[in-house]
Write a protein that holds these residues in place. Structure first.
Motif, PDB file in Angstrom:
ATOM      1  N   ALA A 139       0.807  -1.064   0.380  1.00 57.26           N
ATOM      2  CA  ALA A 139       0.031  -0.201   0.500  1.00 57.26           C
ATOM      3  C   ALA A 139       0.702   1.404  -0.019  1.00 57.26           C
ATOM      4  O   ALA A 139       1.710   1.286   0.636  1.00 57.26           O
ATOM      5  CB  ALA A 139      -0.978   0.555   1.330  1.00 57.26           C
ATOM      6  N   ILE A 140       0.785   1.921  -1.130  1.00 56.39           N
ATOM      7  CA  ILE A 140       1.652   3.334  -1.351  1.00 56.39           C
ATOM      8  C   ILE A 140       0.535   4.450  -1.081  1.00 56.39           C
ATOM      9  O   ILE A 140      -0.512   4.465  -1.493  1.00 56.39           O
ATOM     10  CB  ILE A 140       2.417   3.578  -2.180  1.00 56.39           C
ATOM     11  CG1 ILE A 140       1.531   3.598  -3.813  1.00 56.39           C
ATOM     12  CG2 ILE A 140       3.355   2.593  -2.373  1.00 56.39           C
ATOM     13  CD1 ILE A 140       2.244   3.611  -4.653  1.00 56.39           C
ATOM     14  N   GLN A 141       1.139   5.591  -0.092  1.00 56.01           N
ATOM     15  CA  GLN A 141       0.154   6.645   0.063  1.00 56.01           C
ATOM     16  C   GLN A 141       1.543   8.162   0.114  1.00 56.01           C
ATOM     17  O   GLN A 141       2.173   7.697   0.424  1.00 56.01           O
ATOM     18  CB  GLN A 141      -0.549   6.931   0.973  1.00 56.01           C
ATOM     19  CG  GLN A 141       0.095   6.904   2.538  1.00 56.01           C
ATOM     20  CD  GLN A 141      -1.155   5.938   3.458  1.00 56.01           C
ATOM     21  OE1 GLN A 141      -2.344   5.552   3.276  1.00 56.01           O
ATOM     22  NE2 GLN A 141      -0.940   6.148   5.059  1.00 56.01           N
ATOM     23  N   PRO A 142       1.144   9.361   0.459  1.00 58.46           N
ATOM     24  CA  PRO A 142       1.845  10.759   0.470  1.00 58.46           C
ATOM     25  C   PRO A 142       2.558  10.020   1.649  1.00 58.46           C
ATOM     26  O   PRO A 142       1.594   9.934   2.903  1.00 58.46           O
ATOM     27  CB  PRO A 142       1.246  11.131  -0.155  1.00 58.46           C
ATOM     28  CG  PRO A 142       0.299  11.238  -1.038  1.00 58.46           C
ATOM     29  CD  PRO A 142      -0.400   9.107  -0.790  1.00 58.46           C
ATOM     30  N   ILE A 143       3.130  10.264   2.394  1.00 62.57           N
ATOM     31  CA  ILE A 143       4.097  10.359   3.544  1.00 62.57           C
ATOM     32  C   ILE A 143       5.238  11.475   3.415  1.00 62.57           C
ATOM     33  O   ILE A 143       5.769  11.978   2.512  1.00 62.57           O
ATOM     34  CB  ILE A 143       4.691   8.915   3.930  1.00 62.57           C
ATOM     35  CG1 ILE A 143       5.454   8.277   2.579  1.00 62.57           C
ATOM     36  CG2 ILE A 143       3.143   7.707   3.988  1.00 62.57           C
ATOM     37  CD1 ILE A 143       6.259   7.111   3.275  1.00 62.57           C
ATOM     38  N   SER A 144       5.376  11.615   5.127  1.00 67.35           N
ATOM     39  CA  SER A 144       6.466  12.860   4.999  1.00 67.35           C
ATOM     40  C   SER A 144       7.773  12.417   5.073  1.00 67.35           C
ATOM     41  O   SER A 144       8.311  10.945   5.423  1.00 67.35           O
ATOM     42  CB  SER A 144       6.107  13.714   6.241  1.00 67.35           C
ATOM     43  OG  SER A 144       6.288  12.445   7.117  1.00 67.35           O
ATOM     44  N   HIS A 145       8.655  13.637   5.342  1.00 75.34           N
ATOM     45  CA  HIS A 145      10.272  12.509   5.033  1.00 75.34           C
ATOM     46  C   HIS A 145      10.202  11.633   6.608  1.00 75.34           C
ATOM     47  O   HIS A 145      11.359  10.159   5.404  1.00 75.34           O
ATOM     48  CB  HIS A 145      11.087  14.129   5.186  1.00 75.34           C
ATOM     49  CG  HIS A 145      11.315  14.404   3.659  1.00 75.34           C
ATOM     50  ND1 HIS A 145      11.938  15.109   2.392  1.00 75.34           N
ATOM     51  CD2 HIS A 145      10.061  15.919   3.876  1.00 75.34           C
ATOM     52  CE1 HIS A 145      12.354  15.859   1.942  1.00 75.34           C
ATOM     53  NE2 HIS A 145      10.312  16.716   2.176  1.00 75.34           N
ATOM     54  N   SER A 146      10.439  12.126   7.150  1.00 75.42           N
ATOM     55  CA  SER A 146      10.295  11.522   8.187  1.00 75.42           C
ATOM     56  C   SER A 146      10.015  10.052   8.359  1.00 75.42           C
ATOM     57  O   SER A 146      10.586   8.891   9.330  1.00 75.42           O
ATOM     58  CB  SER A 146      10.028  12.047   9.409  1.00 75.42           C
ATOM     59  OG  SER A 146       8.452  12.605   9.436  1.00 75.42           O
ATOM     60  N   ASP A 147       8.969   9.583   8.364  1.00 78.67           N
ATOM     61  CA  ASP A 147       8.353   8.725   8.082  1.00 78.67           C
ATOM     62  C   ASP A 147       7.968   8.128   6.810  1.00 78.67           C
ATOM     63  O   ASP A 147       7.742   6.403   7.307  1.00 78.67           O
ATOM     64  CB  ASP A 147       6.535   8.974   8.237  1.00 78.67           C
ATOM     65  CG  ASP A 147       6.206   9.174   9.524  1.00 78.67           C
ATOM     66  OD1 ASP A 147       6.922   9.730  10.763  1.00 78.67           O
ATOM     67  OD2 ASP A 147       4.884  10.720   9.371  1.00 78.67           O
ATOM     68  N   ALA A 148       9.051   8.618   5.500  1.00 75.13           N
ATOM     69  CA  ALA A 148       9.361   7.203   4.742  1.00 75.13           C
ATOM     70  C   ALA A 148      10.868   6.755   5.182  1.00 75.13           C
ATOM     71  O   ALA A 148      11.152   6.161   5.705  1.00 75.13           O
ATOM     72  CB  ALA A 148       9.578   8.807   3.430  1.00 75.13           C
ATOM     73  N   HIS A 149      11.137   5.334   4.021  1.00 72.72           N
ATOM     74  CA  HIS A 149      11.938   4.175   4.363  1.00 72.72           C
ATOM     75  C   HIS A 149      13.404   5.046   3.639  1.00 72.72           C
ATOM     76  O   HIS A 149      12.856   5.538   2.544  1.00 72.72           O
ATOM     77  CB  HIS A 149      11.546   3.315   3.379  1.00 72.72           C
ATOM     78  CG  HIS A 149      12.759   1.883   3.742  1.00 72.72           C
ATOM     79  ND1 HIS A 149      13.772   1.950   2.735  1.00 72.72           N
ATOM     80  CD2 HIS A 149      12.199   0.559   3.635  1.00 72.72           C
ATOM     81  CE1 HIS A 149      14.707   1.118   2.885  1.00 72.72           C
ATOM     82  NE2 HIS A 149      13.892   0.120   3.924  1.00 72.72           N
ATOM     83  N   PRO A 150      14.245   5.255   4.218  1.00 72.89           N
ATOM     84  CA  PRO A 150      15.338   5.857   4.130  1.00 72.89           C
ATOM     85  C   PRO A 150      15.717   5.795   2.872  1.00 72.89           C
ATOM     86  O   PRO A 150      16.569   6.912   2.534  1.00 72.89           O
ATOM     87  CB  PRO A 150      16.381   5.354   5.262  1.00 72.89           C
ATOM     88  CG  PRO A 150      16.043   4.425   6.037  1.00 72.89           C
ATOM     89  CD  PRO A 150      14.277   3.847   5.746  1.00 72.89           C
ATOM     90  N   SER A 151      15.819   4.753   2.000  1.00 74.62           N
ATOM     91  CA  SER A 151      16.203   4.008   0.756  1.00 74.62           C
ATOM     92  C   SER A 151      15.199   4.886  -0.002  1.00 74.62           C
ATOM     93  O   SER A 151      15.300   4.442  -1.914  1.00 74.62           O
ATOM     94  CB  SER A 151      17.240   3.379   0.531  1.00 74.62           C
ATOM     95  OG  SER A 151      15.980   2.227   0.463  1.00 74.62           O
ATOM     96  N   SER A 152      14.111   5.428   0.559  1.00 75.77           N
ATOM     97  CA  SER A 152      12.869   5.485  -1.041  1.00 75.77           C
ATOM     98  C   SER A 152      12.971   6.612  -1.598  1.00 75.77           C
ATOM     99  O   SER A 152      13.644   7.896  -1.792  1.00 75.77           O
ATOM    100  CB  SER A 152      11.237   5.097  -0.713  1.00 75.77           C
ATOM    101  OG  SER A 152      11.215   6.446   0.807  1.00 75.77           O
TER     102      SER A 152
END
Length: 207
Positions: free
Chosen positions: A61-74
């Motif tokens: 499941a993909i949805q807009p997320i902030s920098h801090s909540d994202a996978h580091p290499s995404s």
């Protein structure tokens, strides 16, 4: 009792369109999230064996997320909720996956589009093609990192993802600029509830 699902999948006409354009959209109606997931699974099964990118979940499941909540290499870790550049998925694999299937459960109120750019039907100029062949990138994938160009006469696919590919020479910086300029001339794909979008990931970049 048994439940009979009536859905639109990858039929002969859709397969021809996928081969011709590099992408095809299929519209479906559904009553529940679970029903739609089954439809998506049936569609992907027509293409081949689904494989997972990170972890073991083949359907994410993909949805807009902030920098801090994202996978580091995404890409989300780099761009957050801002515009994503044109890219292919799994560019960090030795051979990127052939097809990517995106499905829309709910488009939301903002109506954010996905931009598609086919490297086959919208060919590069001769000078641009040279830049894409000569631009050297370091493709970051931990201990499995390697060097690559965007294109090569030795393979059938394009490889480009500024999130994991770091330019190593002037031609590579030129390649990044080429795809930045192509963004504005890309196809603007608008999402609807129940849309399934199939991309030939070897030739179509999305952003």
């Amino acid at each position: 009792g048994e439940v009979m699902l009536k859905y639109h999948s990858l039929d002969a006409d859709a397969s021809v369109e996928l081969e011709r354009n590099g992408w095809v959209a299929i519209q479906n109606d559904f009553e529940s999230r679970g029903e739609f997931q089954i439809v998506v699974q049936h569609t992907t099964a027509r293409l081949g064996r689904p494989v997972a990118d990170r972890g073991s979940n083949k359907f994410q499941a993909i949805q807009p997320i902030s920098h801090s909540d994202a996978h580091p290499s995404s890409l989300s870790a780099i761009y957050g909720r801002s515009q994503f550049p044109l890219h292919i998925d799994t560019a960090h694999w030795p051979t990127p996956c052939r097809y990517v299937v995106l499905a829309c459960l709910e488009p939301g109120n903002s109506q954010v589009c996905t931009y598609l750019n086919d490297c086959i039907t919208t060919p590069f100029s001769r000078d641009q093609a040279v830049v894409l062949r000569d631009g050297l990138f370091h493709v970051q994938n931990g201990r499995k990192s390697f060097y690559s160009t965007v294109s090569s006469s030795m393979r059938k696919y394009f490889r480009f993802d500024p999130g994991c590919m770091k330019p190593m020479n002037d031609a590579a910086h030129g390649a990044i600029e080429i795809f930045r300029e192509r963004f504005t001339s890309s196809v603007e794909f608008k999402w609807n509830r129940g849309t399934i979008l199939i991309l030939d990931n070897w030739r179509v970049l999305h952003g």
